[in-house]
Design a protein around this motif. Structure first.
Motif, PDB file in Angstrom:
ATOM      1  N   ALA A   1       0.923  -1.177  -0.115  1.00 16.21           N
ATOM      2  CA  ALA A   1       0.087  -0.229  -0.142  1.00 16.21           C
ATOM      3  C   ALA A   1       0.707   1.821   0.029  1.00 16.21           C
ATOM      4  CB  ALA A   1      -0.885   0.012   1.181  1.00 16.21           C
ATOM      5  N   PHE A   2       1.802   1.428   0.815  1.00 17.54           N
ATOM      6  CA  PHE A   2       2.659   2.515   0.930  1.00 17.54           C
ATOM      7  C   PHE A   2       3.375   2.617  -0.688  1.00 17.54           C
ATOM      8  CE2 PHE A   2       6.764   3.592   1.083  1.00 17.54           C
ATOM      9  CZ  PHE A   2       6.594   5.405   2.061  1.00 17.54           C
ATOM     10  N   SER A   3       4.279   1.690  -0.775  1.00 12.45           N
ATOM     11  CA  SER A   3       4.358   1.820  -2.265  1.00 12.45           C
ATOM     12  C   SER A   3       4.225   1.926  -3.244  1.00 12.45           C
ATOM     13  CB  SER A   3       5.307  -0.028  -3.171  1.00 12.45           C
ATOM     14  OG  SER A   3       5.793   0.251  -3.585  1.00 12.45           O
ATOM     15  N   GLU A   4       3.011   2.743  -3.759  1.00 12.46           N
ATOM     16  CA  GLU A   4       2.109   2.564  -4.322  1.00 12.46           C
ATOM     17  C   GLU A   4       1.474   3.949  -3.896  1.00 12.46           C
ATOM     18  OE1 GLU A   4      -1.711   0.107  -3.838  1.00 12.46           O
ATOM     19  OE2 GLU A   4      -1.129  -1.961  -5.261  1.00 12.46           O
ATOM     20  N   LEU A   5       1.702   3.871  -3.169  1.00 14.88           N
ATOM     21  CA  LEU A   5       1.109   5.269  -2.482  1.00 14.88           C
ATOM     22  C   LEU A   5       1.830   6.523  -3.253  1.00 14.88           C
ATOM     23  CD1 LEU A   5      -0.254   7.903  -1.317  1.00 14.88           C
ATOM     24  CD2 LEU A   5       0.667   7.444   1.124  1.00 14.88           C
ATOM     25  N   GLN A   6       3.698   6.168  -2.607  1.00 15.94           N
ATOM     26  CA  GLN A   6       4.810   6.847  -2.921  1.00 15.94           C
ATOM     27  C   GLN A   6       4.752   6.710  -4.435  1.00 15.94           C
ATOM     28  OE1 GLN A   6       8.982   6.741  -1.348  1.00 15.94           O
ATOM     29  NE2 GLN A   6       8.731   4.396  -2.367  1.00 15.94           N
TER      30      GLN A   6
END
Length: 288
Positions: free
Chosen positions: A172-177
């Motif tokens: 989820a963080f990777s996609e947001l970043q």
């Protein structure tokens, strides 16, 4: 940006609450982790100071806009010339680089070096705390790098963080970043200036109004001028409100970091205490 900084404040407050609930006395902390925390907190305070200096600079620019709008209410050639001068000064103000923001990249890179998910043996509470602090550090570096990049107009301040795949939120963080950093880099690649939406709207309004008054004469097309004048006033007020909100939340984050640091120092001076190492503090004592 306001919501992102508010989220950062909530995260750091949650970490303080977690430490209280885990009941981990400062006397049991490894000296290494205390030194790491102190070093990180200083860097966060430096970043807050850099952001605050930029917010102050933009707020000073708002005064120039207010001066221009005041002079534009007059029909005299002298007042129109003064308005042009104020708008020229404003454009120069927002086009000036803030050296304190340019230094954010090196500070953020140092913070990245401290971001790791340490292994904790024989301590369930310690493992919970380290995992929580790891997530907090990732969020902090990410948000601060984005804010610094937007304000500085320099995509070099954006950092691409690698997150431990063992965390449940890694994807989820990777996609947001990817979405956020990619979107900002795309804006920079098209030479859009400035990047901040509300500031860009004011910039456009100034660009539309300026040619009508640059010769010092009252515009012939009164209605067009009146609409442009009103539009600039609305845009400027919207920007000022946004800057005010963001200034307050950045100041709040500064106080949270400072109070946690101050409280830890107080507990270290009292080695027998088993109290929460990060309670609220008046923030009056600060040792770097």
């Amino acid at each position: 940006m306001v919501l992102a900084m508010e989220s950062l404040c909530e995260t750091h407050n949650d970490i303080k609450t977690l430490i209280t609930e885990l009941d981990l006395p400062v006397t049991g902390w490894d000296e290494k982790w205390i030194d790491v925390y102190m070093d990180i907190s200083v860097k966060l305070l430096d970043i807050c100071n850099a952001l605050s200096s930029e917010l102050l600079r933009l707020n000073q620019g708002h005064l120039l806009l207010q001066c221009a709008l005041h002079n534009l209410e007059s029909n005299t050639s002298e007042k129109l010339v003064r308005a042009c001068s104020s708008l020229d000064s404003w454009r120069q103000n927002i086009g000036t680089k803030n050296p304190r923001l340019e230094n954010c990249k090196s500070i953020l890179e140092d913070l990245v070096d401290s971001v790791s998910l340490p292994k904790v043996k024989n301590s369930a509470k310690g493992k919970v705390l380290m995992q929580a602090m790891y997530g907090a550090k990732i969020q902090t570096v990410f948000v601060c790098s984005v804010v610094a990049a937007v304000f500085s107009g320099n995509s070099n301040n954006l950092l691409d963080l690698d997150v431990a795949k063992t965390t449940t939120w890694a994807q989820a963080f990777s996609e947001l970043q990817t979405n956020v950093n990619g979107g900002i880099r795309d804006i920079f690649s098209h030479g859009k200036f400035p990047v901040l939406k509300e500031l860009d709207e004011v910039y456009t309004a100034v660009k539309n109004l300026y040619p009508m008054i640059q010769d010092g004469k009252r515009p012939i097309e009164v209605e067009v001028f009146s609409n442009s004048f009103s539009d600039l006033g609305r845009r400027a007020e919207k920007l000022a409100q946004g800057l005010d909100f963001l200034t307050k939340v950045v100041d709040g984050f500064f106080k949270i970091v400072l109070s946690g640091r101050d409280a830890l120092l107080c507990d270290l001076r009292m080695p027998d205490t088993l109290a929460d190492p990060f309670p609220g503090s008046n923030g009056k004592r600060f040792v770097r």
